[in-house]
Design a protein around this motif. Structure first.
Motif, PDB file in Angstrom:
ATOM      1  N   GLY A  25     -10.103  39.650   6.440  1.00 37.54           N
ATOM      2  CA  GLY A  25     -10.471  39.039   6.038  1.00 37.54           C
ATOM      3  C   GLY A  25     -11.674  38.051   6.433  1.00 37.54           C
ATOM      4  O   GLY A  25     -11.834  37.546   5.176  1.00 37.54           O
ATOM      5  N   PRO A 148      -7.486  45.775   1.727  1.00 36.93           N
ATOM      6  CA  PRO A 148      -7.579  44.649   2.427  1.00 36.93           C
ATOM      7  C   PRO A 148      -8.661  44.634   2.922  1.00 36.93           C
ATOM      8  O   PRO A 148      -9.395  44.271   3.314  1.00 36.93           O
ATOM      9  N   CYS A 175     -12.195  38.410  -2.665  1.00 36.79           N
ATOM     10  CA  CYS A 175     -11.742  38.369  -1.661  1.00 36.79           C
ATOM     11  C   CYS A 175     -10.786  37.075  -1.008  1.00 36.79           C
ATOM     12  O   CYS A 175     -10.082  37.583  -0.530  1.00 36.79           O
ATOM     13  N   THR A 176     -11.242  35.538  -0.789  1.00 35.25           N
ATOM     14  CA  THR A 176     -10.540  34.544  -0.254  1.00 35.25           C
ATOM     15  C   THR A 176      -9.039  34.361  -1.821  1.00 35.25           C
ATOM     16  O   THR A 176      -8.149  34.196  -0.869  1.00 35.25           O
ATOM     17  N   GLY A 179      -7.468  38.018   0.024  1.00 41.32           N
ATOM     18  CA  GLY A 179      -7.199  38.007   1.460  1.00 41.32           C
ATOM     19  C   GLY A 179      -7.930  39.083   1.830  1.00 41.32           C
ATOM     20  O   GLY A 179      -7.292  39.735   2.631  1.00 41.32           O
ATOM     21  N   GLY A 181     -11.025  41.497   3.716  1.00 41.13           N
ATOM     22  CA  GLY A 181     -11.867  41.555   4.000  1.00 41.13           C
ATOM     23  C   GLY A 181     -13.971  41.778   3.425  1.00 41.13           C
ATOM     24  O   GLY A 181     -13.116  42.941   2.469  1.00 41.13           O
TER      25      GLY A 181
END
Length: 225
Positions: A25, A148, A175-176, A179, A181
């Motif tokens: 993340g 991810p 992205c937030t 979750g 990265g």
């Protein structure tokens, strides 16, 4: 954890080493002088260049996996939109290359386009969009992959300052929300400060261990001066 263990990426006679890790993340900028190997690092991680050593995600080795099987989605500089396809079809490629989508998947495409500000533009061709809208369509496609990690190789470099900042904020928001990265190649320190807490300096044949962006840029090494 995304871990590089005694990694060497080769592109012709050029070699780049890396030996460090990133937590899930995190948003990390990849910065350094031109030609230092920033894109080489991403291409090796994504599986488009061969590497020596080991790369693992959550304890599982990934260096032997094909690009599509790796936990990374990549957005390149030219966006790679197909001119003969509609915006919706281009986005749908993030789910299935065959575009044989289920009803649920079609709904996901509609939502993804709405998330990037392209609601009701699904039936347009890329040529009917502005440069910023094309960037949004490409971003929708990679976010639909639900990987991810999102790897950005300066896809917004051709945009004006205000529009580029808007796109970077959108990337950070998505992205937030998911979750995910982020590893982002950038030549602009302001981009790194804007959305990346950490930065990886690429210089002198090495991708150095991540450090706080503010500390690195406030105390720049010779390679960044």
């Amino acid at each position: 954890m995304l871990e590089f263990t005694s990694v060497t990426v080769r592109q012709g006679s050029f070699t780049l080493t890396a030996d460090w890790s990133l937590t899930p993340g995190v948003r990390a900028a990849i910065i350094g002088p031109s030609g230092a190997g920033k894109s080489t690092l991403l291409m090796g991680l994504a599986g488009f260049l061969d590497i020596e050593g080991h790369v693992s995600w959550q304890g599982q080795p990934i260096e032997h996996l094909a690009p599509a099987a790796r936990p990374m989605a990549v957005l390149f500089q030219d966006n790679n939109l197909f001119a003969h396809m509609t915006v919706g079809q281009n986005a749908g490629l993030g789910l299935r290359p065959s575009l044989r989508l289920t009803n649920e998947e079609r709904e996901r495409v509609v939502q993804a386009l709405a998330d990037v500000g392209l609601k009701d533009m699904s039936d347009r061709k890329p040529s009917e969009l502005s440069g910023g809208q094309q960037s949004r369509a490409a971003l929708a496609r990679v976010m639909l992959q639900d990987k991810p990690w999102l790897l950005l190789d300066e896809p917004f470099a051709a945009l004006g300052p205000a529009l580029k900042s808007e796109m970077l904020d959108l990337v950070a928001e998505l992205c937030t929300r998911k979750g995910a990265g982020l590893m982002m190649v950038s030549h602009d320190p302001d981009d790194a400060r804007r959305i990346c807490d950490q930065s990886v300096l690429v210089a002198d044949g090495a991708a150095h261990a991540p450090m706080e962006t503010a500390h690195l840029l406030d105390n720049p090494p010779a390679a960044l001066k």
